[in-house]
Design a protein around this motif. Sequence first.
Motif, short mmCIF file in Angstrom:
data_model
loop_
_atom_site.label_atom_id
_atom_site.label_comp_id
_atom_site.label_asym_id
_atom_site.label_seq_id
_atom_site.Cartn_x
_atom_site.Cartn_y
_atom_site.Cartn_z
N PHE A 167 -24.32 -51.87 -8.10
CA PHE A 167 -23.27 -51.47 -9.04
C PHE A 167 -21.99 -52.23 -8.70
O PHE A 167 -21.79 -52.68 -7.58
N GLU A 168 -21.09 -52.33 -9.68
CA GLU A 168 -19.75 -52.88 -9.46
C GLU A 168 -18.79 -52.24 -10.47
O GLU A 168 -18.75 -52.65 -11.63
N ALA A 169 -18.03 -51.24 -10.04
CA ALA A 169 -17.07 -50.58 -10.92
C ALA A 169 -15.90 -51.51 -11.22
O ALA A 169 -15.39 -52.17 -10.32
N GLU A 170 -15.47 -51.55 -12.49
CA GLU A 170 -14.40 -52.46 -12.87
C GLU A 170 -13.55 -51.91 -14.01
O GLU A 170 -14.04 -51.19 -14.87
N LEU A 171 -12.27 -52.25 -14.00
CA LEU A 171 -11.42 -52.11 -15.18
C LEU A 171 -11.76 -53.27 -16.11
O LEU A 171 -11.94 -54.40 -15.66
N VAL A 172 -11.82 -52.97 -17.40
CA VAL A 172 -12.12 -54.00 -18.40
C VAL A 172 -10.94 -54.11 -19.37
O VAL A 172 -10.50 -53.12 -19.96
N ILE A 173 -10.43 -55.33 -19.52
CA ILE A 173 -9.35 -55.62 -20.46
C ILE A 173 -9.94 -55.77 -21.86
O ILE A 173 -10.96 -56.44 -22.05
N VAL A 174 -9.28 -55.17 -22.85
CA VAL A 174 -9.66 -55.34 -24.25
C VAL A 174 -8.59 -56.17 -24.94
O VAL A 174 -7.42 -55.76 -25.01
N ILE A 175 -8.96 -57.35 -25.41
CA ILE A 175 -8.02 -58.25 -26.08
C ILE A 175 -7.72 -57.72 -27.48
O ILE A 175 -8.61 -57.26 -28.19
N GLY A 176 -6.44 -57.81 -27.88
CA GLY A 176 -6.03 -57.23 -29.15
C GLY A 176 -5.79 -58.21 -30.27
O GLY A 176 -5.79 -57.82 -31.44
N ARG A 177 -5.55 -59.49 -29.93
CA ARG A 177 -5.32 -60.46 -30.98
C ARG A 177 -5.67 -61.85 -30.47
O ARG A 177 -5.81 -62.06 -29.26
N PRO A 284 -13.76 -53.58 -6.42
CA PRO A 284 -13.19 -53.43 -5.08
C PRO A 284 -14.24 -53.04 -4.05
O PRO A 284 -15.33 -52.57 -4.39
N GLY A 285 -13.87 -53.21 -2.78
CA GLY A 285 -14.67 -52.69 -1.67
C GLY A 285 -16.08 -53.23 -1.61
O GLY A 285 -16.35 -54.36 -2.00
N THR A 286 -16.98 -52.40 -1.12
CA THR A 286 -18.38 -52.79 -0.98
C THR A 286 -19.22 -52.13 -2.07
O THR A 286 -18.87 -51.08 -2.59
N THR A 287 -20.32 -52.76 -2.39
CA THR A 287 -21.24 -52.24 -3.39
C THR A 287 -22.58 -51.93 -2.73
O THR A 287 -22.86 -52.39 -1.63
N SER A 288 -23.40 -51.13 -3.43
CA SER A 288 -24.68 -50.70 -2.86
C SER A 288 -25.79 -50.82 -3.88
O SER A 288 -25.55 -50.94 -5.08
N GLU A 289 -27.01 -50.74 -3.37
CA GLU A 289 -28.19 -50.88 -4.22
C GLU A 289 -28.38 -49.64 -5.09
O GLU A 289 -28.09 -48.51 -4.68
N ILE A 290 -28.87 -49.88 -6.29
CA ILE A 290 -29.21 -48.79 -7.19
C ILE A 290 -30.72 -48.77 -7.41
O ILE A 290 -31.39 -49.79 -7.30
N GLN A 291 -31.23 -47.55 -7.69
CA GLN A 291 -32.66 -47.34 -7.86
C GLN A 291 -32.92 -46.52 -9.12
O GLN A 291 -32.04 -45.78 -9.58
N PRO A 292 -34.11 -46.64 -9.72
CA PRO A 292 -34.45 -45.79 -10.86
C PRO A 292 -34.22 -44.32 -10.53
O PRO A 292 -34.56 -43.85 -9.44
N GLY A 293 -33.61 -43.60 -11.45
CA GLY A 293 -33.29 -42.20 -11.25
C GLY A 293 -31.84 -41.96 -10.87
O GLY A 293 -31.34 -40.84 -11.00
N ASP A 294 -31.15 -43.00 -10.38
CA ASP A 294 -29.74 -42.86 -10.00
C ASP A 294 -28.87 -42.64 -11.24
O ASP A 294 -29.17 -43.13 -12.34
N VAL A 295 -27.76 -41.92 -11.04
CA VAL A 295 -26.75 -41.75 -12.09
C VAL A 295 -25.45 -42.35 -11.58
O VAL A 295 -24.98 -42.00 -10.48
N LEU A 296 -24.87 -43.25 -12.35
CA LEU A 296 -23.64 -43.93 -11.98
C LEU A 296 -22.51 -43.45 -12.87
O LEU A 296 -22.67 -43.34 -14.10
N GLU A 297 -21.36 -43.18 -12.26
CA GLU A 297 -20.16 -42.79 -12.99
C GLU A 297 -19.00 -43.68 -12.57
O GLU A 297 -18.66 -43.74 -11.39
N VAL A 298 -18.43 -44.39 -13.53
CA VAL A 298 -17.21 -45.17 -13.30
C VAL A 298 -16.06 -44.40 -13.94
O VAL A 298 -16.10 -44.14 -15.15
N GLU A 299 -15.08 -44.05 -13.14
CA GLU A 299 -13.92 -43.32 -13.65
C GLU A 299 -12.67 -44.16 -13.47
O GLU A 299 -12.38 -44.63 -12.37
N LEU A 300 -11.93 -44.34 -14.56
CA LEU A 300 -10.67 -45.08 -14.53
C LEU A 300 -9.56 -44.13 -14.99
O LEU A 300 -9.65 -43.55 -16.07
N GLU A 301 -8.56 -44.00 -14.16
CA GLU A 301 -7.45 -43.08 -14.41
C GLU A 301 -6.86 -43.29 -15.81
O GLU A 301 -6.54 -44.41 -16.19
N GLY A 302 -6.75 -42.20 -16.56
CA GLY A 302 -6.16 -42.26 -17.88
C GLY A 302 -7.09 -42.71 -18.98
O GLY A 302 -6.73 -42.66 -20.17
#
Length: 314
Positions: A167-177, A284-302
Amino acid sequence: ALLCLSVQPCFESTARAQKKDDGVTRYCRYQVGKKISHGIVEGNQVRQIDGDLFGTFQKTDTLIPLDKVTLLVPTRPTQVIAMAGNYKSHLGDEETITTKITTETTVTTNPRTGETTSETISTSETRRSGEIPEKFQIPQPFFKSPSCLLRHGGNILLPKDSEVTHFEAELVIVIGRTTRNVSKKDALDHVFGVTCGNDISARAWQKGDVQWWRAKGSDTFGPCGPFIATGLDYDNLLLQLRLNGKTMQKERTSQFINDIPSMVSFVSQHVTLHPGDLIFTGTPGTTSEIQPGDVLEVELEGVGILRNKVVARE
């Protein structure tokens, strides 16, 4: 919620509103039956809008409970760009010194005599953690395929031969024009908002292939959503990832090596960006392996929480 009557007034009035009252607006793209719409999130409901989210639109009187809609990837981008190595913490432990040693052996055989000679050359590169390598002092973008995008609630499909996948949690920029050759000073005027992303990465492919096309761009390797938020301080938000409820990544976007104006400006010098295009900004930081059955949650403030389950691809 802000009513946009045209692209330019929308961006200018949004900027003024941010300075005045720190107002935050969240948008979503959703489906009810066969109909796909954009809307403004109001508490536990979504208000449908008519028109172009990135141009002229108007609010309607249609309100639908969020739990009655299917949330989709927030935009349909023409391009998905991502950043490599954009946090110090992802480049290595601050208390270590890493030495990379590369050895190359050349074997030469004389076909007439059968005599064989060999020459071995070793090179080394040493880096103290906490120091930013020169190449990462400017943004390092790569492309993800638009087909890799996955909605909130969708399943991340692990190919049988992908081996170790992270996994790699990230903020994603949305271009507007439309954005071309924009300066750092003006870059934020071209950002519509931000959303959550997860840059799923097959490490064996990433290391072994010449390009990262399948390691980062395979189908479902780009979860994104659930909302686009405007009116936030994008370069100072708390980003977290939870694996089966356990927090695995937690860092503020203030720790970017290259901030959002730098990334948008740099990319626009070489690639024209269009409304709805997405830029994943690094993990950021370190990432880890994911396996079938895992649930991933990415939370970005606001912004919200992007949740996806991992399953094995049939």
